[in-house]
Write a protein that holds these residues in place. Structure first.
Motif, PDB file in Angstrom:
ATOM      1  N   THR A   1      -3.620  12.797  -8.565  1.00  0.00           N
ATOM      2  CA  THR A   1      -4.173  12.481  -7.314  1.00  0.00           C
ATOM      3  C   THR A   1      -4.749  13.512  -6.568  1.00  0.00           C
ATOM      4  O   THR A   1      -4.677  14.819  -6.817  1.00  0.00           O
ATOM      5  CB  THR A   1      -2.761  11.961  -6.469  1.00  0.00           C
ATOM      6  OG1 THR A   1      -1.713  13.206  -6.831  1.00  0.00           O
ATOM      7  CG2 THR A   1      -2.078  10.873  -7.183  1.00  0.00           C
ATOM      8  N   VAL A   2      -5.600  13.041  -5.688  1.00  0.00           N
ATOM      9  CA  VAL A   2      -6.290  14.155  -4.911  1.00  0.00           C
ATOM     10  C   VAL A   2      -5.731  13.797  -3.264  1.00  0.00           C
ATOM     11  O   VAL A   2      -5.646  12.705  -2.640  1.00  0.00           O
ATOM     12  CB  VAL A   2      -7.747  13.373  -4.827  1.00  0.00           C
ATOM     13  CG1 VAL A   2      -8.553  14.121  -3.693  1.00  0.00           C
ATOM     14  CG2 VAL A   2      -8.503  13.606  -6.153  1.00  0.00           C
TER      15      VAL A   2
ATOM     16  N   PRO B   1      -2.276   5.448   2.311  1.00  0.00           N
ATOM     17  CA  PRO B   1      -1.089   5.102   1.770  1.00  0.00           C
ATOM     18  C   PRO B   1      -0.269   6.556   1.922  1.00  0.00           C
ATOM     19  O   PRO B   1      -0.853   7.610   1.817  1.00  0.00           O
ATOM     20  CB  PRO B   1      -0.943   4.527   0.610  1.00  0.00           C
ATOM     21  CG  PRO B   1      -2.423   5.114  -0.216  1.00  0.00           C
ATOM     22  CD  PRO B   1      -3.360   5.376   0.994  1.00  0.00           C
ATOM     23  N   PRO B   2       0.994   6.501   1.983  1.00  0.00           N
ATOM     24  CA  PRO B   2       1.671   7.781   1.970  1.00  0.00           C
ATOM     25  C   PRO B   2       1.584   8.344   0.337  1.00  0.00           C
ATOM     26  O   PRO B   2       1.364   7.459  -0.933  1.00  0.00           O
ATOM     27  CB  PRO B   2       3.494   7.233   1.884  1.00  0.00           C
ATOM     28  CG  PRO B   2       3.279   6.101   2.720  1.00  0.00           C
ATOM     29  CD  PRO B   2       1.949   5.367   2.378  1.00  0.00           C
TER      30      PRO B   2
ATOM     31  N   ILE C   1       1.009   6.283  -3.995  1.00  0.00           N
ATOM     32  CA  ILE C   1      -0.394   6.484  -4.261  1.00  0.00           C
ATOM     33  C   ILE C   1      -0.089   6.230  -5.987  1.00  0.00           C
ATOM     34  O   ILE C   1       0.634   6.893  -6.834  1.00  0.00           O
ATOM     35  CB  ILE C   1      -1.182   7.590  -4.251  1.00  0.00           C
ATOM     36  CG1 ILE C   1      -1.251   7.813  -2.657  1.00  0.00           C
ATOM     37  CG2 ILE C   1      -2.418   7.658  -4.838  1.00  0.00           C
ATOM     38  CD1 ILE C   1      -2.100   9.165  -2.256  1.00  0.00           C
ATOM     39  N   ASN C   2      -0.741   5.222  -6.645  1.00  0.00           N
ATOM     40  CA  ASN C   2      -0.778   5.006  -8.183  1.00  0.00           C
ATOM     41  C   ASN C   2      -2.388   5.092  -8.526  1.00  0.00           C
ATOM     42  O   ASN C   2      -3.205   4.379  -8.137  1.00  0.00           O
ATOM     43  CB  ASN C   2      -0.440   3.543  -8.413  1.00  0.00           C
ATOM     44  CG  ASN C   2      -0.401   3.458 -10.019  1.00  0.00           C
ATOM     45  OD1 ASN C   2      -0.980   4.230 -10.835  1.00  0.00           O
ATOM     46  ND2 ASN C   2       0.658   2.365 -10.544  1.00  0.00           N
ATOM     47  N   PRO C   3      -2.705   6.301  -9.253  1.00  0.00           N
ATOM     48  CA  PRO C   3      -3.872   6.673  -9.216  1.00  0.00           C
ATOM     49  C   PRO C   3      -4.530   5.502 -10.449  1.00  0.00           C
ATOM     50  O   PRO C   3      -5.859   5.309 -10.555  1.00  0.00           O
ATOM     51  CB  PRO C   3      -4.027   7.852 -10.182  1.00  0.00           C
ATOM     52  CG  PRO C   3      -2.574   7.904 -10.770  1.00  0.00           C
ATOM     53  CD  PRO C   3      -1.665   7.474  -9.636  1.00  0.00           C
TER      54      PRO C   3
ATOM     55  N   THR D   1      -4.675   2.150  -7.283  1.00  0.00           N
ATOM     56  CA  THR D   1      -4.984   2.443  -5.671  1.00  0.00           C
ATOM     57  C   THR D   1      -6.227   2.998  -5.583  1.00  0.00           C
ATOM     58  O   THR D   1      -6.691   3.834  -6.215  1.00  0.00           O
ATOM     59  CB  THR D   1      -3.958   3.722  -5.084  1.00  0.00           C
ATOM     60  OG1 THR D   1      -2.602   3.191  -5.247  1.00  0.00           O
ATOM     61  CG2 THR D   1      -4.127   3.815  -3.482  1.00  0.00           C
ATOM     62  N   PRO D   2      -7.320   2.102  -4.873  1.00  0.00           N
ATOM     63  CA  PRO D   2      -8.638   2.355  -5.258  1.00  0.00           C
ATOM     64  C   PRO D   2      -8.745   3.768  -4.084  1.00  0.00           C
ATOM     65  O   PRO D   2      -8.233   4.201  -3.385  1.00  0.00           O
ATOM     66  CB  PRO D   2      -9.215   1.433  -4.156  1.00  0.00           C
ATOM     67  CG  PRO D   2      -8.202   0.308  -4.159  1.00  0.00           C
ATOM     68  CD  PRO D   2      -6.927   0.736  -4.418  1.00  0.00           C
ATOM     69  N   SER D   3      -9.517   4.855  -5.060  1.00  0.00           N
ATOM     70  CA  SER D   3      -9.804   6.103  -4.397  1.00  0.00           C
ATOM     71  C   SER D   3     -11.217   6.157  -3.806  1.00  0.00           C
ATOM     72  O   SER D   3     -11.966   5.163  -3.681  1.00  0.00           O
ATOM     73  CB  SER D   3      -9.477   7.180  -5.383  1.00  0.00           C
ATOM     74  OG  SER D   3     -10.771   6.958  -6.520  1.00  0.00           O
TER      75      SER D   3
END
Length: 202
Positions: A142-143, A173-174, A178-180, A183-185
């Protein structure tokens, strides 16, 4: 007696008008308001994870801090996003610096701020985990924005900006949610304040 009364009244009226005309009361200072930009999508190039080769190049997304809008590269842009990289418009003398502090409490550009522009080999806002605006967690993939990291810009019009990046994921999102993988980055949520008169104070 009438002449005296009229003279006094004339004097008082003149004094009142003169006082109103020379009112040195300063104009009220209007607080600057932060602009919130949500989910600015700036996807990175598609990279083959086994070879490291770019299989699909994607464009930078150009943004005008002055007009608070996405623009084209041919227009008067200040910064541009792609993946975790942020460019500045070096052709228009846009510069950037990093500062540490609390966004609301940073009231002026620090004297220690070192503004720079992009070069063919470097970015004014450094890339890489911990170097610029974000940390990368290799365990969770995650970033996340570096806490207390503030980005400073001087726009193409010579106005100063302070910016805080709040999220790199769609919907802000918190971190725990976040689900890498799903979840769109590269969907930036950020806020910034632009001082429109060239002052370094916010």
């Amino acid at each position: 007696m009438k002449t005296t009364v009229y003279s006094v009244l004339f004097f008082l009226l003149s004094f009142t008008l003169l006082s109103c005309g020379n009112d040195d009361t300063p104009e009220p200072v209007i607080p600057l308001e932060a602009t919130l930009i949500q989910d600015l999508a700036a996807p990175n190039d598609v990279i083959d994870r086994t070879t490291g080769q770019v299989t699909q190049a994607r464009p930078f997304i150009f943004f005008s801090l002055e007009t608070q809008s996405i623009v084209t590269e041919a227009q008067d842009w200040d910064i541009a996003f792609k993946g975790t990289t942020i460019r500045v418009n070096s052709a228009k003398n846009v510069t950037a610096a990093l500062a540490n502090g609390i966004f609301e409490e940073l009231k002026e550009v620090p004297a220690s701020a070192q503004f720079a522009t992009d070069t063919p080999t470097t970015f004014a806002i450094p890339t890489g985990s911990g170097a610029g605006w974000y940390n990368y967690n290799s365990a969770t993939f995650t970033v996340t924005p570096i806490p207390g990291r503030i980005l400073l810009f001087k726009t193409s019009k010579g106005n100063y900006v302070k910016m805080e990046i709040m999220s790199y994921y769609k919907g802000n999102p918190p971190v725990a949610q976040i689900n890498p993988m799903t979840t769109p980055s590269a969907h930036y949520t950020f806020r910034y304040i632009l001082q429109p008169n060239g002052s370094q104070k916010f």
